[in-house]
Motif scaffolding. Structure first.
Motif, PDB file in Angstrom:
ATOM      1  N   LEU A  20     -48.147 -29.945  -8.521  1.00 46.96           N
ATOM      2  CA  LEU A  20     -48.084 -30.508  -9.864  1.00 46.96           C
ATOM      3  C   LEU A  20     -47.891 -32.018  -9.817  1.00 46.96           C
ATOM      4  CD1 LEU A  20     -48.108 -29.968 -12.894  1.00 46.96           C
ATOM      5  CD2 LEU A  20     -45.626 -29.600 -12.764  1.00 46.96           C
ATOM      6  N   LYS A  21     -47.051 -32.485  -8.905  1.00 48.69           N
ATOM      7  CA  LYS A  21     -46.819 -33.926  -8.774  1.00 48.69           C
ATOM      8  C   LYS A  21     -48.112 -34.643  -8.377  1.00 48.69           C
ATOM      9  CE  LYS A  21     -43.927 -37.386  -6.620  1.00 48.69           C
ATOM     10  NZ  LYS A  21     -42.669 -37.675  -5.985  1.00 48.69           N
ATOM     11  N   GLU A  22     -48.838 -34.071  -7.424  1.00 43.50           N
ATOM     12  CA  GLU A  22     -50.097 -34.691  -7.012  1.00 43.50           C
ATOM     13  C   GLU A  22     -51.110 -34.660  -8.157  1.00 43.50           C
ATOM     14  OE1 GLU A  22     -53.649 -34.375  -3.696  1.00 43.50           O
ATOM     15  OE2 GLU A  22     -51.757 -33.343  -3.282  1.00 43.50           O
ATOM     16  N   LEU A  23     -51.138 -33.571  -8.892  1.00 43.94           N
ATOM     17  CA  LEU A  23     -52.042 -33.465 -10.037  1.00 43.94           C
ATOM     18  C   LEU A  23     -51.710 -34.527 -11.084  1.00 43.94           C
ATOM     19  CD1 LEU A  23     -54.349 -32.004 -11.436  1.00 43.94           C
ATOM     20  CD2 LEU A  23     -52.694 -30.302 -12.243  1.00 43.94           C
ATOM     21  N   GLU A  24     -50.432 -34.746 -11.338  1.00 44.11           N
ATOM     22  CA  GLU A  24     -50.014 -35.789 -12.285  1.00 44.11           C
ATOM     23  C   GLU A  24     -50.454 -37.169 -11.815  1.00 44.11           C
ATOM     24  OE1 GLU A  24     -45.822 -34.971 -12.417  1.00 44.11           O
ATOM     25  OE2 GLU A  24     -46.034 -33.570 -14.092  1.00 44.11           O
ATOM     26  N   GLN A  25     -50.368 -37.414 -10.506  1.00 50.11           N
ATOM     27  CA  GLN A  25     -50.807 -38.702  -9.958  1.00 50.11           C
ATOM     28  C   GLN A  25     -52.315 -38.887 -10.137  1.00 50.11           C
ATOM     29  OE1 GLN A  25     -49.313 -38.307  -5.959  1.00 50.11           O
ATOM     30  NE2 GLN A  25     -47.290 -39.129  -6.491  1.00 50.11           N
ATOM     31  N   ILE A  26     -53.070 -37.825  -9.963  1.00 49.81           N
ATOM     32  CA  ILE A  26     -54.520 -37.889 -10.164  1.00 49.81           C
ATOM     33  C   ILE A  26     -54.846 -38.206 -11.619  1.00 49.81           C
ATOM     34  CG2 ILE A  26     -56.600 -36.434 -10.260  1.00 49.81           C
ATOM     35  CD1 ILE A  26     -55.650 -35.195  -7.588  1.00 49.81           C
ATOM     36  N   VAL A  27     -54.159 -37.554 -12.528  1.00 47.71           N
ATOM     37  CA  VAL A  27     -54.392 -37.813 -13.953  1.00 47.71           C
ATOM     38  C   VAL A  27     -54.095 -39.273 -14.287  1.00 47.71           C
ATOM     39  CG1 VAL A  27     -53.580 -37.271 -16.297  1.00 47.71           C
ATOM     40  CG2 VAL A  27     -54.042 -35.422 -14.679  1.00 47.71           C
ATOM     41  N   GLU A  28     -52.998 -39.805 -13.740  1.00 49.66           N
ATOM     42  CA  GLU A  28     -52.662 -41.213 -13.979  1.00 49.66           C
ATOM     43  C   GLU A  28     -53.754 -42.140 -13.451  1.00 49.66           C
ATOM     44  OE1 GLU A  28     -48.767 -42.061 -12.398  1.00 49.66           O
ATOM     45  OE2 GLU A  28     -47.812 -40.574 -13.701  1.00 49.66           O
ATOM     46  N   LYS A  29     -54.272 -41.852 -12.256  1.00 49.69           N
ATOM     47  CA  LYS A  29     -55.346 -42.674 -11.682  1.00 49.69           C
ATOM     48  C   LYS A  29     -56.584 -42.637 -12.570  1.00 49.69           C
ATOM     49  CE  LYS A  29     -54.370 -42.401  -6.738  1.00 49.69           C
ATOM     50  NZ  LYS A  29     -54.839 -41.888  -5.445  1.00 49.69           N
ATOM     51  N   LEU A  30     -56.963 -41.441 -12.983  1.00 45.67           N
ATOM     52  CA  LEU A  30     -58.160 -41.310 -13.816  1.00 45.67           C
ATOM     53  C   LEU A  30     -57.957 -41.982 -15.171  1.00 45.67           C
ATOM     54  CD1 LEU A  30     -59.208 -37.643 -12.966  1.00 45.67           C
ATOM     55  CD2 LEU A  30     -60.368 -39.756 -12.276  1.00 45.67           C
ATOM     56  N   ASP A  31     -56.764 -41.850 -15.745  1.00 48.50           N
ATOM     57  CA  ASP A  31     -56.464 -42.476 -17.033  1.00 48.50           C
ATOM     58  C   ASP A  31     -56.469 -43.998 -16.956  1.00 48.50           C
ATOM     59  OD1 ASP A  31     -56.293 -40.112 -18.430  1.00 48.50           O
ATOM     60  OD2 ASP A  31     -54.098 -40.036 -18.446  1.00 48.50           O
ATOM     61  N   SER A  32     -56.150 -44.535 -15.786  1.00 47.46           N
ATOM     62  CA  SER A  32     -56.074 -45.989 -15.649  1.00 47.46           C
ATOM     63  C   SER A  32     -57.439 -46.651 -15.788  1.00 47.46           C
ATOM     64  CB  SER A  32     -55.462 -46.368 -14.291  1.00 47.46           C
ATOM     65  OG  SER A  32     -56.400 -46.168 -13.241  1.00 47.46           O
ATOM     66  N   GLY A  33     -58.492 -45.910 -15.463  1.00 52.27           N
ATOM     67  CA  GLY A  33     -59.831 -46.475 -15.540  1.00 52.27           C
ATOM     68  C   GLY A  33     -60.154 -47.424 -14.397  1.00 52.27           C
ATOM     69  N   ASN A  34     -59.257 -47.531 -13.426  1.00 53.15           N
ATOM     70  CA  ASN A  34     -59.445 -48.449 -12.298  1.00 53.15           C
ATOM     71  C   ASN A  34     -59.983 -47.749 -11.056  1.00 53.15           C
ATOM     72  OD1 ASN A  34     -58.455 -50.604 -13.807  1.00 53.15           O
ATOM     73  ND2 ASN A  34     -56.343 -50.131 -13.238  1.00 53.15           N
ATOM     74  N   VAL A  35     -60.728 -46.670 -11.246  1.00 50.67           N
ATOM     75  CA  VAL A  35     -61.256 -45.901 -10.135  1.00 50.67           C
ATOM     76  C   VAL A  35     -62.777 -45.865 -10.284  1.00 50.67           C
ATOM     77  CG1 VAL A  35     -61.186 -43.668  -8.965  1.00 50.67           C
ATOM     78  CG2 VAL A  35     -59.163 -44.474 -10.170  1.00 50.67           C
ATOM     79  N   ASP A  36     -63.494 -46.145  -9.183  1.00 48.02           N
ATOM     80  CA  ASP A  36     -64.954 -46.123  -9.285  1.00 48.02           C
ATOM     81  C   ASP A  36     -65.458 -44.692  -9.455  1.00 48.02           C
ATOM     82  OD1 ASP A  36     -65.369 -44.901  -6.711  1.00 48.02           O
ATOM     83  OD2 ASP A  36     -65.246 -46.868  -5.757  1.00 48.02           O
ATOM     84  N   LEU A  37     -66.718 -44.561  -9.831  1.00 49.75           N
ATOM     85  CA  LEU A  37     -67.291 -43.262 -10.182  1.00 49.75           C
ATOM     86  C   LEU A  37     -67.199 -42.254  -9.046  1.00 49.75           C
ATOM     87  CD1 LEU A  37     -68.773 -41.496 -12.200  1.00 49.75           C
ATOM     88  CD2 LEU A  37     -70.916 -42.450 -11.349  1.00 49.75           C
ATOM     89  N   ASP A  38     -67.589 -42.639  -7.843  1.00 56.96           N
ATOM     90  CA  ASP A  38     -67.550 -41.696  -6.723  1.00 56.96           C
ATOM     91  C   ASP A  38     -66.143 -41.206  -6.436  1.00 56.96           C
ATOM     92  OD1 ASP A  38     -70.294 -41.738  -6.330  1.00 56.96           O
ATOM     93  OD2 ASP A  38     -70.210 -43.349  -4.835  1.00 56.96           O
ATOM     94  N   GLN A  39     -65.186 -42.113  -6.465  1.00 54.99           N
ATOM     95  CA  GLN A  39     -63.801 -41.713  -6.224  1.00 54.99           C
ATOM     96  C   GLN A  39     -63.291 -40.854  -7.381  1.00 54.99           C
ATOM     97  OE1 GLN A  39     -60.822 -44.809  -5.901  1.00 54.99           O
ATOM     98  NE2 GLN A  39     -59.434 -43.462  -4.773  1.00 54.99           N
TER      99      GLN A  39
END
Length: 83
Positions: A20-39
């Motif tokens: 769950l903690k890792e999933l929350e971190q992924i959601v934060e990364k995706l929400d930030s918009g600072n991740v390229d499309l492939d990643q």
């Protein structure tokens, strides 16, 4: 039950809390918009697997709780009648 064969070993070995903690971190990364499309696609895929793993863990826990509260051989999630 979900097909656990599709869950990679590194995820299958995680506790519910760690997944769950890792999933929350992924959601934060995706929400930030600072991740390229492939990643984004890569971590979204991992997030989907983490979610499935968490769902499986919760389902298993619910089944164990249901067995604990079973009454007269019938599974019950209702409290016992106290008269």
């Amino acid at each position: 039950m979900a097909d656990t064969a599709s869950i990679p070993d590194d995820i299958a070995g995680l506790s519910f809390e760690a997944a769950l903690k890792e999933l929350e971190q992924i959601v934060e990364k995706l929400d930030s918009g600072n991740v390229d499309l492939d990643q984004s696609i890569e971590i979204y895929t991992r997030g989907s697997l983490l979610k499935q793993h968490c769902d499986d863990k919760l389902r298993s826990a619910q089944e164990r709780v249901d067995k604990i509260v079973s009454q007269n051989g019938n599974l019950s999630t209702q409290p016992a009648n106290v008269e």
